[in-house]
Design a protein around this motif. Sequence first.
Motif, PDB file in Angstrom:
ATOM      1  N   GLY A  17       0.837  -1.194   0.000  1.00 16.33           N
ATOM      2  CA  GLY A  17       0.000   0.000   0.000  1.00 16.33           C
ATOM      3  C   GLY A  17       0.866   1.236   0.000  1.00 16.33           C
ATOM      4  O   GLY A  17       1.988   1.230  -0.495  1.00 16.33           O
ATOM      5  N   CYS A  18       0.359   2.287   0.583  1.00 10.98           N
ATOM      6  CA  CYS A  18       1.055   3.561   0.627  1.00 10.98           C
ATOM      7  C   CYS A  18       2.394   3.426   1.343  1.00 10.98           C
ATOM      8  O   CYS A  18       2.465   2.898   2.450  1.00 10.98           O
ATOM      9  CB  CYS A  18       0.180   4.579   1.356  1.00 10.98           C
ATOM     10  N   GLN A  93      -5.363  -0.792  -0.621  1.00 17.02           N
ATOM     11  CA  GLN A  93      -5.205  -0.771   0.831  1.00 17.02           C
ATOM     12  C   GLN A  93      -6.133   0.325   1.326  1.00 17.02           C
ATOM     13  O   GLN A  93      -5.857   1.514   1.148  1.00 17.02           O
ATOM     14  CB  GLN A  93      -3.757  -0.501   1.249  1.00 17.02           C
ATOM     15  N   ASP A  96      -6.876   3.692  -0.592  1.00 19.57           N
ATOM     16  CA  ASP A  96      -5.849   3.801  -1.633  1.00 19.57           C
ATOM     17  C   ASP A  96      -6.071   2.681  -2.639  1.00 19.57           C
ATOM     18  O   ASP A  96      -5.882   1.503  -2.320  1.00 19.57           O
ATOM     19  CB  ASP A  96      -4.448   3.700  -1.032  1.00 19.57           C
ATOM     20  N   TYR A 101      -0.710   0.385  -5.308  1.00 14.77           N
ATOM     21  CA  TYR A 101      -0.929   0.068  -3.887  1.00 14.77           C
ATOM     22  C   TYR A 101      -1.035  -1.436  -3.642  1.00 14.77           C
ATOM     23  O   TYR A 101      -1.527  -1.867  -2.615  1.00 14.77           O
ATOM     24  CB  TYR A 101      -2.191   0.767  -3.375  1.00 14.77           C
TER      25      TYR A 101
END
Length: 187
Positions: A17-18, A93, A96, A101
Motif C-alpha cells: 500500500g502507501c 489498501q 488507496d 498500492y
Amino acid sequence: MNKQNNLKLETAIFAGGCFWCTEAVFQRLNGVEEVVSGYTGGNIKNPAYREICTGRTGHAEAIKITFDASQVSYAELLEVFFATHDPTTLNRQGNDVGTQYRSEIFYTTPEQKKLAEDIIQLLEQEKVFDSSIVTAISQEKPFYLAEEEHHDYYNEHRQQPYCQFIIDPKIKKLNKHFSKKLKNGTI
C-alpha cells in the motif's frame, strides 16, 4: 570492535500500500538500519510520483529496508508485513486504490523467496485471513527512490489527517503486537 563490523546487513523490499504507512511501521523495528520509500516493479526508468499515481507505470509504492539480520530476521519482517497491511485485497489498501498500492514482496535472494512462499502457505493453511492472500512474490527489480517529500513522511507530518486516520492505527497495532521488537523510545 566497531559496531559496523558486527552488522549482518541485508535488504528487504516490500510493497504493502502507501509507502508512508509501511515506512513508518518498519522504521520502528529494532535491527532496522534504514527504510527508504520508492517505486519498483514497473516498466519505466526513474518514475515520478505523478506518473505512479496514474497506475500506468506498473510500479508499486514500496520500501527498501536495510536490516541487521543478527537482530531481526527476514521472517520477523514478513510477520510484521502481513500483520500491518491487508494482503487479501488486490491493488488496494483501504481508500488507496490502484496497482501502485498492491501487496508484493520483492525477494533479493532465493532464501527470501522460499521463506515468503512458506509463510503465505502457512497463513493460508491456518486461515489467518477471511479471504485468500493475493500478495505477489517477485524477484527484485530496479528500485527508484521517491521524491524527498515522501521520505520520513509520518514522522514529519503526524498532524496530517491521513497520518492520524490511516497510519496511527497501524502504529498502534505494531506497538500492541510487536512491542518487544521495537526500538527503544519509538512510538
